[in-house]
Design a protein around this motif. Structure first.
Motif, mmCIF file in Angstrom:
data_model
loop_
_atom_site.group_PDB
_atom_site.id
_atom_site.type_symbol
_atom_site.label_atom_id
_atom_site.label_comp_id
_atom_site.label_asym_id
_atom_site.label_seq_id
_atom_site.Cartn_x
_atom_site.Cartn_y
_atom_site.Cartn_z
ATOM 1 N N VAL A 14 21.447 0.449 15.116
ATOM 2 C CA VAL A 14 20.229 -0.217 13.735
ATOM 3 C C VAL A 14 20.315 0.255 12.287
ATOM 4 O O VAL A 14 21.388 1.628 12.117
ATOM 5 C CB VAL A 14 18.854 0.603 14.376
ATOM 6 N N ASP A 15 20.245 -0.536 11.772
ATOM 7 C CA ASP A 15 20.317 -0.293 10.101
ATOM 8 C C ASP A 15 19.630 -0.164 9.721
ATOM 9 O O ASP A 15 18.806 -1.170 9.079
ATOM 10 C CB ASP A 15 21.868 -1.884 9.847
ATOM 11 N N GLY A 16 19.237 1.115 8.974
ATOM 12 C CA GLY A 16 17.952 1.759 8.301
ATOM 13 C C GLY A 16 18.238 2.065 6.803
ATOM 14 O O GLY A 16 19.374 2.802 5.953
ATOM 15 N N GLY A 17 17.975 0.578 5.971
ATOM 16 C CA GLY A 17 18.264 1.020 4.742
ATOM 17 C C GLY A 17 16.935 1.369 4.048
ATOM 18 O O GLY A 17 15.027 0.931 4.050
ATOM 19 N N GLY A 18 17.366 1.086 2.602
ATOM 20 C CA GLY A 18 16.087 0.764 1.505
ATOM 21 C C GLY A 18 15.260 0.082 1.439
ATOM 22 O O GLY A 18 13.904 0.391 1.400
ATOM 23 N N THR A 19 15.781 -1.245 1.887
ATOM 24 C CA THR A 19 14.623 -2.355 1.910
ATOM 25 C C THR A 19 14.163 -2.728 3.341
ATOM 26 O O THR A 19 13.566 -3.398 3.525
ATOM 27 C CB THR A 19 15.485 -3.230 0.983
ATOM 28 N N GLN A 35 17.519 -8.749 19.438
ATOM 29 C CA GLN A 35 17.562 -8.983 17.730
ATOM 30 C C GLN A 35 16.173 -7.859 17.074
ATOM 31 O O GLN A 35 14.987 -8.679 17.484
ATOM 32 C CB GLN A 35 17.974 -9.324 16.752
ATOM 33 N N GLY A 36 16.105 -7.022 16.193
ATOM 34 C CA GLY A 36 14.848 -6.769 15.592
ATOM 35 C C GLY A 36 14.499 -6.044 13.926
ATOM 36 O O GLY A 36 15.547 -6.102 13.795
ATOM 37 N N LEU A 37 13.216 -6.879 13.698
ATOM 38 C CA LEU A 37 13.819 -6.267 11.964
ATOM 39 C C LEU A 37 12.245 -6.143 11.484
ATOM 40 O O LEU A 37 11.452 -5.610 12.398
ATOM 41 C CB LEU A 37 13.158 -7.533 10.747
ATOM 42 N N SER A 38 12.414 -5.033 10.619
ATOM 43 C CA SER A 38 11.607 -3.929 9.896
ATOM 44 C C SER A 38 11.098 -4.045 8.749
ATOM 45 O O SER A 38 12.461 -4.243 8.018
ATOM 46 C CB SER A 38 10.648 -2.468 10.940
ATOM 47 N N SER A 53 9.477 2.519 11.440
ATOM 48 C CA SER A 53 10.566 1.339 10.580
ATOM 49 C C SER A 53 11.491 1.047 11.896
ATOM 50 O O SER A 53 11.418 -0.122 12.111
ATOM 51 C CB SER A 53 11.197 1.518 9.532
ATOM 52 N N VAL A 54 12.418 1.772 12.077
ATOM 53 C CA VAL A 54 13.441 2.093 13.097
ATOM 54 C C VAL A 54 12.879 1.435 14.464
ATOM 55 O O VAL A 54 13.326 1.135 14.893
ATOM 56 C CB VAL A 54 14.076 3.876 13.168
ATOM 57 N N GLU A 55 11.493 2.546 14.701
ATOM 58 C CA GLU A 55 11.099 2.145 16.373
ATOM 59 C C GLU A 55 10.593 0.445 16.638
ATOM 60 O O GLU A 55 10.952 -0.088 16.857
ATOM 61 C CB GLU A 55 9.889 3.114 16.530
ATOM 62 N N LYS A 56 10.388 -0.028 15.027
ATOM 63 C CA LYS A 56 9.422 -1.176 14.676
ATOM 64 C C LYS A 56 11.026 -1.714 15.526
ATOM 65 O O LYS A 56 9.836 -3.298 15.890
ATOM 66 C CB LYS A 56 8.570 -1.343 13.549
ATOM 67 N N ALA A 57 11.591 -2.042 14.438
ATOM 68 C CA ALA A 57 13.248 -2.796 14.650
ATOM 69 C C ALA A 57 13.671 -3.161 16.029
ATOM 70 O O ALA A 57 13.504 -3.571 16.900
ATOM 71 C CB ALA A 57 14.150 -2.779 13.497
ATOM 72 N N PHE A 58 13.597 -1.746 17.064
ATOM 73 C CA PHE A 58 14.666 -1.703 18.252
ATOM 74 C C PHE A 58 13.233 -2.037 19.075
ATOM 75 O O PHE A 58 14.031 -1.751 20.018
ATOM 76 C CB PHE A 58 14.748 -0.126 18.241
#
Length: 132
Positions: A14-19, A35-38, A53-58
């Motif tokens: 997971v790449d959790g950035g500011g954007t 793959q997932g995005l948030s 946000s991390v959970e939504k993406a994973f």
């Protein structure tokens, strides 16, 4: 052969950035399974918002992979987060319950460097929402 040796392992990055936040699940051969995005996943928004946000993406990556509980329990997760160095952030994330075989957290900069160089020595420059 033991049951654990016969059961494949999966890897979640997971790449959790500011954007935004991106998640990818791969098998042991490196095949992308989901793959997932948030939205943003930075600790400056608070631990709960960043984790959501991390959970939504994973969750999206898990859904795309078609995984059920048995496969999810064999995932080893590596989460790179913007702001993980803030006082108390790492401890707060480590205290969150998760369904994975293992989980670890690093800064988004460290995760980007690991990814860019496949774990070998190297350097990166990040010029996005933040700069490193």
């Amino acid at each position: 052969m033991s049951a654990s040796a016969a059961s494949p392992h999966y890897f979640l990055g997971v790449d959790g950035g500011g954007t935004g936040c991106r998640a990818r699940i791969e098998d042991e051969a490196g095949t992308v399974l989901g793959q997932g995005l948030s939205g943003p996943a930075t600790t400056r928004l608070g631990i709960d918002a960043a984790w959501a946000s991390v959970e939504k993406a994973f969750d999206a990556a898990i859904e795309e992979a078609g995984f059920e509980a048995a496969e999810i329990a064999r995932i080893h997760a590596g989460i790179g987060l913007a702001g993980i160095g803030r006082k108390g952030a790492l401890e707060a994330f480590r205290a969150i319950a998760h369904p994975f075989a293992s989980i670890d957290f690093v800064s988004d900069g460290a995760a980007a460097c690991l990814g860019a160089h496949s774990g070998q020595d190297g350097a990166i420059v990040i010029a996005g929402t933040g700069s490193i």
